[in-house]
Design a protein around this motif. Structure first.
Motif, short mmCIF file in Angstrom:
data_model
loop_
_atom_site.label_atom_id
_atom_site.label_comp_id
_atom_site.label_asym_id
_atom_site.label_seq_id
_atom_site.Cartn_x
_atom_site.Cartn_y
_atom_site.Cartn_z
N GLY A 31 55.85 51.77 36.08
CA GLY A 31 54.57 51.92 35.40
C GLY A 31 53.58 50.81 35.71
O GLY A 31 52.88 50.35 34.82
N ILE A 32 53.49 50.42 36.95
CA ILE A 32 52.59 49.33 37.36
C ILE A 32 51.25 49.91 37.78
O ILE A 32 51.20 50.98 38.39
CB ILE A 32 53.21 48.53 38.53
CG1 ILE A 32 54.52 47.88 38.10
CG2 ILE A 32 52.27 47.48 39.06
CD1 ILE A 32 55.69 48.54 38.64
N SER A 33 50.18 49.18 37.49
CA SER A 33 48.86 49.55 37.96
C SER A 33 48.25 48.36 38.68
O SER A 33 48.37 47.22 38.22
CB SER A 33 47.96 49.98 36.81
OG SER A 33 48.42 51.17 36.23
N ALA A 34 47.59 48.63 39.81
CA ALA A 34 46.87 47.60 40.54
C ALA A 34 45.38 47.93 40.42
O ALA A 34 44.95 49.03 40.81
CB ALA A 34 47.30 47.58 42.00
N PRO A 41 37.35 39.47 37.82
CA PRO A 41 37.49 40.35 36.66
C PRO A 41 37.34 39.60 35.33
O PRO A 41 36.99 40.21 34.32
CB PRO A 41 38.90 40.93 36.82
CG PRO A 41 39.60 40.03 37.77
CD PRO A 41 38.56 39.40 38.63
N GLU A 42 37.55 38.31 35.33
CA GLU A 42 37.40 37.53 34.10
C GLU A 42 35.96 37.09 33.89
O GLU A 42 35.63 36.48 32.88
CB GLU A 42 38.34 36.32 34.13
CG GLU A 42 39.80 36.75 34.14
CD GLU A 42 40.77 35.60 34.16
OE1 GLU A 42 40.35 34.45 34.41
OE2 GLU A 42 41.95 35.84 33.90
N GLN A 43 35.09 37.40 34.86
CA GLN A 43 33.68 37.04 34.77
C GLN A 43 32.78 38.26 34.93
O GLN A 43 31.67 38.17 35.45
CB GLN A 43 33.33 36.00 35.85
CG GLN A 43 34.15 34.73 35.80
CD GLN A 43 33.85 33.91 34.55
OE1 GLN A 43 32.72 33.83 34.12
NE2 GLN A 43 34.87 33.33 33.98
N GLY A 85 46.19 42.70 31.37
CA GLY A 85 46.33 42.62 29.92
C GLY A 85 47.75 42.39 29.42
O GLY A 85 47.97 42.33 28.22
N LYS A 86 48.70 42.24 30.30
CA LYS A 86 50.10 42.02 29.91
C LYS A 86 50.48 40.57 30.18
O LYS A 86 49.82 39.87 30.95
CB LYS A 86 51.03 42.96 30.67
CG LYS A 86 50.76 44.42 30.40
CD LYS A 86 51.71 45.30 31.18
CE LYS A 86 51.39 46.76 30.93
NZ LYS A 86 52.23 47.66 31.72
N ILE A 91 46.70 37.87 39.06
CA ILE A 91 45.39 38.05 39.68
C ILE A 91 45.41 37.36 41.03
O ILE A 91 45.79 36.20 41.14
CB ILE A 91 44.27 37.43 38.81
CG1 ILE A 91 44.24 38.09 37.43
CG2 ILE A 91 42.91 37.58 39.50
CD1 ILE A 91 43.26 37.44 36.47
N ARG A 92 44.97 38.09 42.06
CA ARG A 92 44.88 37.53 43.42
C ARG A 92 43.50 37.81 43.98
O ARG A 92 42.94 38.88 43.76
CB ARG A 92 45.94 38.14 44.34
CG ARG A 92 47.36 37.80 43.97
CD ARG A 92 47.70 36.36 44.33
NE ARG A 92 49.09 36.06 44.09
CZ ARG A 92 49.56 35.49 42.99
NH1 ARG A 92 48.75 35.18 42.01
NH2 ARG A 92 50.84 35.22 42.87
N ARG A 93 42.98 36.85 44.75
CA ARG A 93 41.67 36.99 45.37
C ARG A 93 41.82 37.13 46.87
O ARG A 93 42.61 36.44 47.51
CB ARG A 93 40.82 35.76 45.04
CG ARG A 93 39.43 35.82 45.65
CD ARG A 93 38.58 34.68 45.21
NE ARG A 93 39.22 33.41 45.55
CZ ARG A 93 38.81 32.25 45.11
NH1 ARG A 93 37.80 32.16 44.29
NH2 ARG A 93 39.44 31.15 45.47
N ALA A 94 41.02 38.03 47.44
CA ALA A 94 40.99 38.22 48.89
C ALA A 94 40.11 37.15 49.51
O ALA A 94 39.29 36.52 48.83
CB ALA A 94 40.44 39.60 49.21
N PRO A 95 40.22 36.95 50.82
CA PRO A 95 39.26 36.08 51.51
C PRO A 95 37.85 36.65 51.31
O PRO A 95 37.70 37.86 51.12
CB PRO A 95 39.68 36.16 52.98
CG PRO A 95 41.06 36.71 52.98
CD PRO A 95 41.20 37.53 51.74
#
Length: 105
Positions: A31-34, A41-43, A85-86, A91-95
């Protein structure tokens, strides 16, 4: 794992692929969502895709990807959030992605 882009320089309306490889450490996961975002996303980043993964076997890498397109010029930071939310949220950032616009003539 890390987030990759199919290219780092585009012009408006080009489509790129944003990809990441997920893995379950310790035990299988279900039950994973990407969630894929343009901007942090926090801003207030803009959600542009959600990929749902029903099951990831332990130690079995699972690739996820999303298509991304924009007409907004400048540098874009794209993010992938897993388990949003879990307690296990990642959280990962792309180049950085550069959208190059030529000046109007």
């Amino acid at each position: 794992g890390k987030v990759d882009l199919s290219t780092r320089r585009v012009t408006p309306h080009d489509t790129i692929v944003v990809s990441a490889t997920l893995s379950a450490s310790g035990a299988a996961a279900s039950g994973i969502s990407a969630y894929f975002y343009d901007g942090d996303p926090e801003q207030g980043g803009r959600l542009f895709d959600v990929e749902r993964i029903p099951h990831i076997a332990q130690a079995d890498p699972f690739p996820v990807q999303a298509s991304y397109q924009t007409n907004a010029c400048g540098t874009h930071e794209l993010f992938v959030v897993v388990n949003r939310g879990k307690a296990s949220e990642v959280i990962r950032r792309a180049p950085p992605l550069r959208v190059e616009c030529s000046p109007n003539k």
